[in-house]
Design a protein around this motif. Structure first.
Motif, PDB file in Angstrom:
ATOM      1  N   UNK A  89       0.817  -1.211   0.000  1.00  0.00           N
ATOM      2  CA  UNK A  89       0.000   0.000   0.000  1.00  0.00           C
ATOM      3  C   UNK A  89       0.853   1.264   0.000  1.00  0.00           C
ATOM      4  N   UNK A  90       1.967   1.242   0.698  1.00  0.00           N
ATOM      5  CA  UNK A  90       2.870   2.391   0.686  1.00  0.00           C
ATOM      6  C   UNK A  90       3.421   2.630  -0.716  1.00  0.00           C
ATOM      7  N   UNK A  91       3.737   1.559  -1.407  1.00  0.00           N
ATOM      8  CA  UNK A  91       4.252   1.689  -2.775  1.00  0.00           C
ATOM      9  C   UNK A  91       3.159   2.211  -3.705  1.00  0.00           C
ATOM     10  N   UNK A  92       1.916   1.756  -3.486  1.00  0.00           N
ATOM     11  CA  UNK A  92       0.795   2.246  -4.280  1.00  0.00           C
ATOM     12  C   UNK A  92       0.610   3.747  -4.055  1.00  0.00           C
ATOM     13  N   UNK A  93       0.703   4.180  -2.795  1.00  0.00           N
ATOM     14  CA  UNK A  93       0.578   5.606  -2.498  1.00  0.00           C
ATOM     15  C   UNK A  93       1.691   6.406  -3.158  1.00  0.00           C
ATOM     16  N   UNK A  94       2.886   5.834  -3.178  1.00  0.00           N
ATOM     17  CA  UNK A  94       4.015   6.494  -3.839  1.00  0.00           C
ATOM     18  C   UNK A  94       3.743   6.660  -5.330  1.00  0.00           C
ATOM     19  N   UNK A  95       3.235   5.608  -5.974  1.00  0.00           N
ATOM     20  CA  UNK A  95       2.924   5.682  -7.400  1.00  0.00           C
ATOM     21  C   UNK A  95       1.809   6.684  -7.678  1.00  0.00           C
ATOM     22  N   UNK A  96       0.799   6.715  -6.801  1.00  0.00           N
ATOM     23  CA  UNK A  96      -0.274   7.697  -6.960  1.00  0.00           C
ATOM     24  C   UNK A  96       0.259   9.115  -6.855  1.00  0.00           C
ATOM     25  N   UNK A  97       1.189   9.314  -5.926  1.00  0.00           N
ATOM     26  CA  UNK A  97       1.813  10.628  -5.765  1.00  0.00           C
ATOM     27  C   UNK A  97       2.600  11.002  -7.018  1.00  0.00           C
ATOM     28  N   UNK A  98       3.300  10.014  -7.590  1.00  0.00           N
ATOM     29  CA  UNK A  98       4.051  10.257  -8.817  1.00  0.00           C
ATOM     30  C   UNK A  98       3.113  10.620  -9.965  1.00  0.00           C
ATOM     31  N   UNK A  99       1.970   9.941 -10.035  1.00  0.00           N
ATOM     32  CA  UNK A  99       0.985  10.239 -11.077  1.00  0.00           C
ATOM     33  C   UNK A  99       0.461  11.662 -10.952  1.00  0.00           C
ATOM     34  N   UNK A 100       0.179  12.085  -9.724  1.00  0.00           N
ATOM     35  CA  UNK A 100      -0.334  13.432  -9.508  1.00  0.00           C
ATOM     36  C   UNK A 100       0.705  14.485  -9.876  1.00  0.00           C
ATOM     37  N   UNK A 101       1.961  14.208  -9.536  1.00  0.00           N
ATOM     38  CA  UNK A 101       3.029  15.140  -9.872  1.00  0.00           C
ATOM     39  C   UNK A 101       3.197  15.235 -11.382  1.00  0.00           C
ATOM     40  N   UNK A 102       3.089  14.067 -12.057  1.00  0.00           N
ATOM     41  CA  UNK A 102       3.217  14.053 -13.510  1.00  0.00           C
ATOM     42  C   UNK A 102       2.094  14.832 -14.172  1.00  0.00           C
ATOM     43  N   UNK A 103       0.874  14.679 -13.625  1.00  0.00           N
ATOM     44  CA  UNK A 103      -0.279  15.406 -14.193  1.00  0.00           C
ATOM     45  C   UNK A 103      -0.147  16.902 -13.963  1.00  0.00           C
ATOM     46  N   UNK A 104       0.388  17.273 -12.824  1.00  0.00           N
ATOM     47  CA  UNK A 104       0.537  18.689 -12.504  1.00  0.00           C
ATOM     48  C   UNK A 104       1.590  19.362 -13.377  1.00  0.00           C
ATOM     49  N   UNK A 105       2.627  18.586 -13.738  1.00  0.00           N
ATOM     50  CA  UNK A 105       3.722  19.136 -14.551  1.00  0.00           C
ATOM     51  C   UNK A 105       3.409  19.121 -16.034  1.00  0.00           C
ATOM     52  N   UNK A 106       2.369  18.346 -16.403  1.00  0.00           N
ATOM     53  CA  UNK A 106       2.025  18.224 -17.834  1.00  0.00           C
ATOM     54  C   UNK A 106       1.448  19.528 -18.376  1.00  0.00           C
TER      55      UNK A 106
END
Length: 224
Positions: free
Chosen positions: A207-224
């Motif tokens: 679950x911690x790794x899933x949260x990390x990936x979700x955080x990465x997705x949000x950062x990627x969307x914000x930078x797009x």
């Protein structure tokens, strides 16, 4: 002997997750890329285990792979082989149970890919396989990994269906979930707590790794 249920659960969850992914990915891709009128029927069948008690899934598999079932009779022709009371049977039961989770996760990941990228690849002559390999998979990577982790965790905790198909044979078909249940029945709280802690630790890490990936997705969307 408490190490065996852990090893069995890890093997079952890993094999079930891998095989489910291999089967589900092309099905999802084809249903999205080439929708047909009976899509809703196919999707309903794929999601059916999600709304059924695991014991119902187990009963269905017993009817199919049992001694008098169609597949059971067929497998018996090969040196009297049977899936019942085996880790292979537990794996098959787990695949059926986790299939809806994998399906929904992959579908969401693929639908999240920018359609303009897919269309651009098709315009320049990319084949369906090339679109999947070079466009969709790289861009759906995080979502697919999340789906794999969720499927693995669900497979790790599978109890009802696998118990009905594989039973509980110490050192042979015992898993974390079944070992906890029978340890409690036998009054062995120490073993039950130990296995529960192991299961919780694996789940927390996932679950911690899933949260990390979700955080990465949000950062990627914000930078797009």
């Amino acid at each position: 002997m408490t190490i065996m249920p852990i090893l069995h659960s890890l093997v079952i969850a890993l094999v079930a997750t891998t095989l489910t992914f291999i089967v589900t990915l092309p099905i999802v891709y084809l249903l999205i890329q080439h929708p047909i009128k009976i899509n809703w029927i196919i999707e309903s069948l794929l999601l059916l285990p999600l709304v059924l008690p695991p014991t119902v899934v187990g009963l269905f598999l017993l009817q199919v792979f049992g001694k008098y079932g169609f597949m059971g009779k067929l497998l018996a022709l090969f040196n009297n082989y049977s899936l019942i009371f085996t880790l292979t049977g537990a794996t098959v039961a787990t695949i059926i149970v986790v299939l809806p989770i994998m399906y929904q996760s992959i579908k969401a990941a693929i639908l999240g890919v920018d359609r303009h990228l897919v269309e651009a690849a098709e315009v320049i002559g990319a084949t369906q396989f090339e679109v999947l390999r070079y466009v969709i998979l790289p861009n759906a990577y995080n979502g697919i990994i999340i789906g794999l982790l969720l499927t693995f965790c669900r497979g790790l905790g599978e109890f009802g269906a696998s118990l009905m198909v594989a039973g509980y044979i110490q050192g042979k078909t015992d898993t974390i979930a079944t070992a906890i249940y029978f340890a409690i029945q036998a009054g062995d709280n120490h073993t039950a707590i130990y296995l529960s802690v192991v299961d919780i630790l694996i789940g927390v890490i996932a679950l911690l790794f899933i949260q990390f990936l979700n955080h990465q997705n949000k950062r990627g969307s914000a930078n797009a």
